[in-house]
Design a protein around this motif. Structure first.
Motif, PDB file in Angstrom:
ATOM      1  N   VAL A 203       0.842  -1.204   0.000  1.00 12.55           N
ATOM      2  CA  VAL A 203       0.000   0.000   0.000  1.00 12.55           C
ATOM      3  C   VAL A 203       0.876   1.253   0.000  1.00 12.55           C
ATOM      4  N   GLU A 204       1.956   1.238   0.786  1.00  8.71           N
ATOM      5  CA  GLU A 204       2.853   2.392   0.831  1.00  8.71           C
ATOM      6  C   GLU A 204       3.565   2.587  -0.512  1.00  8.71           C
ATOM      7  N   ALA A 205       3.987   1.493  -1.135  1.00  9.30           N
ATOM      8  CA  ALA A 205       4.607   1.603  -2.461  1.00  9.30           C
ATOM      9  C   ALA A 205       3.609   2.164  -3.466  1.00  9.30           C
ATOM     10  N   HIS A 206       2.356   1.702  -3.391  1.00 12.10           N
ATOM     11  CA  HIS A 206       1.306   2.200  -4.274  1.00 12.10           C
ATOM     12  C   HIS A 206       1.093   3.694  -4.066  1.00 12.10           C
ATOM     13  N   ARG A 207       1.064   4.121  -2.820  1.00 19.55           N
ATOM     14  CA  ARG A 207       0.872   5.553  -2.517  1.00 19.55           C
ATOM     15  C   ARG A 207       1.986   6.385  -3.150  1.00 19.55           C
ATOM     16  N   ARG A 208       3.208   5.887  -3.061  1.00 24.53           N
ATOM     17  CA  ARG A 208       4.354   6.642  -3.569  1.00 24.53           C
ATOM     18  C   ARG A 208       4.301   6.799  -5.088  1.00 24.53           C
ATOM     19  N   GLN A 254      -4.736   1.243 -19.119  1.00 26.91           N
ATOM     20  CA  GLN A 254      -4.214   1.974 -20.264  1.00 26.91           C
ATOM     21  C   GLN A 254      -2.730   2.239 -20.032  1.00 26.91           C
ATOM     22  N   ILE A 255      -2.026   2.582 -21.106  1.00 28.40           N
ATOM     23  CA  ILE A 255      -0.601   2.884 -20.987  1.00 28.40           C
ATOM     24  C   ILE A 255      -0.407   4.040 -20.005  1.00 28.40           C
ATOM     25  N   GLY A 256       0.477   3.831 -19.043  1.00 30.59           N
ATOM     26  CA  GLY A 256       0.759   4.854 -18.040  1.00 30.59           C
ATOM     27  C   GLY A 256      -0.061   4.723 -16.776  1.00 30.59           C
ATOM     28  N   GLU A 257      -1.113   3.893 -16.806  1.00 28.79           N
ATOM     29  CA  GLU A 257      -1.958   3.737 -15.615  1.00 28.79           C
ATOM     30  C   GLU A 257      -1.328   2.763 -14.623  1.00 28.79           C
ATOM     31  N   ILE A 258      -1.678   2.957 -13.358  1.00 26.09           N
ATOM     32  CA  ILE A 258      -1.168   2.135 -12.262  1.00 26.09           C
ATOM     33  C   ILE A 258      -2.330   1.374 -11.642  1.00 26.09           C
ATOM     34  N   SER A 259      -2.125   0.105 -11.363  1.00 26.58           N
ATOM     35  CA  SER A 259      -3.178  -0.730 -10.782  1.00 26.58           C
ATOM     36  C   SER A 259      -3.388  -0.413  -9.312  1.00 26.58           C
ATOM     37  N   GLY A 267       1.864 -12.856  -2.986  1.00 22.74           N
ATOM     38  CA  GLY A 267       1.970 -11.651  -2.177  1.00 22.74           C
ATOM     39  C   GLY A 267       1.081 -10.556  -2.726  1.00 22.74           C
ATOM     40  N   PHE A 268       1.534  -9.311  -2.567  1.00 17.08           N
ATOM     41  CA  PHE A 268       0.770  -8.143  -2.999  1.00 17.08           C
ATOM     42  C   PHE A 268       1.557  -7.410  -4.084  1.00 17.08           C
ATOM     43  N   HIS A 269       0.838  -7.010  -5.128  1.00 12.62           N
ATOM     44  CA  HIS A 269       1.481  -6.497  -6.331  1.00 12.62           C
ATOM     45  C   HIS A 269       0.927  -5.128  -6.709  1.00 12.62           C
ATOM     46  N   VAL A 270       1.780  -4.327  -7.332  1.00 12.71           N
ATOM     47  CA  VAL A 270       1.372  -3.080  -7.971  1.00 12.71           C
ATOM     48  C   VAL A 270       1.955  -3.093  -9.376  1.00 12.71           C
ATOM     49  N   LEU A 271       1.135  -2.776 -10.374  1.00 14.14           N
ATOM     50  CA  LEU A 271       1.557  -2.794 -11.770  1.00 14.14           C
ATOM     51  C   LEU A 271       1.433  -1.412 -12.395  1.00 14.14           C
ATOM     52  N   LYS A 272       2.313  -1.149 -13.349  1.00 20.47           N
ATOM     53  CA  LYS A 272       2.178   0.021 -14.210  1.00 20.47           C
ATOM     54  C   LYS A 272       2.408  -0.427 -15.645  1.00 20.47           C
ATOM     55  N   VAL A 273       1.420  -0.190 -16.513  1.00 22.55           N
ATOM     56  CA  VAL A 273       1.540  -0.575 -17.913  1.00 22.55           C
ATOM     57  C   VAL A 273       2.358   0.483 -18.641  1.00 22.55           C
TER      58      VAL A 273
END
Length: 329
Positions: A203-208, A254-259, A267-273
């Motif tokens: 969650v903290e990585a996502h916030r950043r 979309q390109i540039g969007e973050i999940s 585990g827990f993941h954050v993606l950016k296309v």
């Protein structure tokens, strides 16, 4: 090119957690020497590490071999590996230390860290140094194949073109996505508190990254994924080649969007296309190099098989111990 991953002739002792969980691997008695190949030992724990790979390969071909056949196939692979590494040493070849360390790092990361790896190894009666020696042995085989076998194989442009024209289905590319990835890894049997702490990291990585920090910088800093050093770059992948939860998210963005934060068994993941590529057919020019590599690999496999027949015929192989219980007899 991602569509053509060259097969390794021998795969290092990896995927430790999977091996430990495999039913047949659990039946292999740890610590004992199962046989010697020209006086060099093969340990039963090495058989245990190869069993899941053999099972998976045979299942992929629709085969359901019995327990003894799987164990014997794993043992033969290790015999072949020993024979090739012995040939490599006769030619004064050395393993690639950097590649060995990288493989150890991947295994350690997959296990959840050094302490978890040592604990898993201890359950099999194996030390860290023994695992490293096994990986080094496998890498020496790879060095032998690359330097001694592959140079014997030549592939002409005509052969490349003929293969391309004869196998059009191999060059059809589906829709592809390229994404960056931050993983906060869960270890096996994580408690609720541990799981909460791991999720909080994600969650903290996502916030950043949502706040504007460079995704690749944050990935290098906090991701537990094996691609963290590359800024979390997963490369291009098709939808059916990724864990469904991640694939569905990636192809919806979309390109540039973050999940959002995504939970999987890992585990827990954050993606950016970062890129998308529509379905297409690989051109001959795009396919030329990977096809040549594939044909060299196929030719190398044939030459390697011929060599192994000769090496097995002249080797002194002594079975010392049954891999699943008392002495061989």
């Amino acid at each position: 090119v991602e569509e053509f991953q060259m097969k390794k002739v021998f795969v290092c002792a990896m995927l430790l957690a999977v091996s430990l969980a495999a039913p047949l691997a659990a039946q292999v008695k740890p610590g004992a020497i199962i046989m010697t190949v020209n006086d060099q030992p093969i340990y039963t724990w090495e058989i245990g590490l190869l069993i899941p790979q053999v099972q998976q390969e045979l299942a992929g071909r629709g085969q359901q071999p019995n327990r003894e056949d799987v164990i014997n196939m794993a043992a033969q692979r290790l015999v072949d590996s020993r024979l090739l590494s012995q040939e490599a040493r006769r030619k004064n070849l050395k393993p690639d230390d950097a590649r060995v360390e990288s493989e150890i790092g991947r295994i350690q990361a997959r296990a959840g860290g050094r302490a978890e790896l040592d604990s898993a190894l201890a359950k099999m009666g194996v030390t860290y140094d023994q695992l490293r020696a096994s990986i080094s042995e496998s890498d020496l085989v790879q060095v032998f194949v690359t330097t001694q076998i592959q140079p014997q194989v030549s592939v002409t442009d005509e052969e490349v073109v003929a293969f391309y024209n004869a196998n059009p289905e191999m060059f059809a590319r589906p829709d592809m996505v390229r994404a960056r990835h931050i993983l906060s890894r869960l270890t096996p049997n994580s408690t609720a508190d541990q799981k909460g702490a791991v999720r909080a990291r994600a969650v903290e990585a996502h916030r950043r990254v949502v706040a504007g920090e460079d995704f690749s910088v944050v990935a290098r800093e906090v991701s537990d994924g094996p691609n963290a050093a590359n800024g979390g770059d997963l490369g291009f992948f098709a939808q059916d080649s990724m864990v469904p939860a991640l694939a569905n998210a990636a192809f919806a963005l979309q390109i540039g969007e973050i999940s959002d934060v995504i939970e999987t068994q890992f585990g827990f993941h954050v993606l950016k296309v970062i890129e998308k590529r529509s379905a297409s057919t690989m051109s001959l020019e795009e396919a030329r190099l990977p096809v040549k590599q594939l044909l060299i690999e196929n030719g190398s496999s044939e030459k390697l098989s011929e060599l192994l027949v000769k090496l097995n015929e002249s080797a002194t192989i002594v079975q010392d111990e049954s891999p699943v219980g008392g002495p061989a007899g």
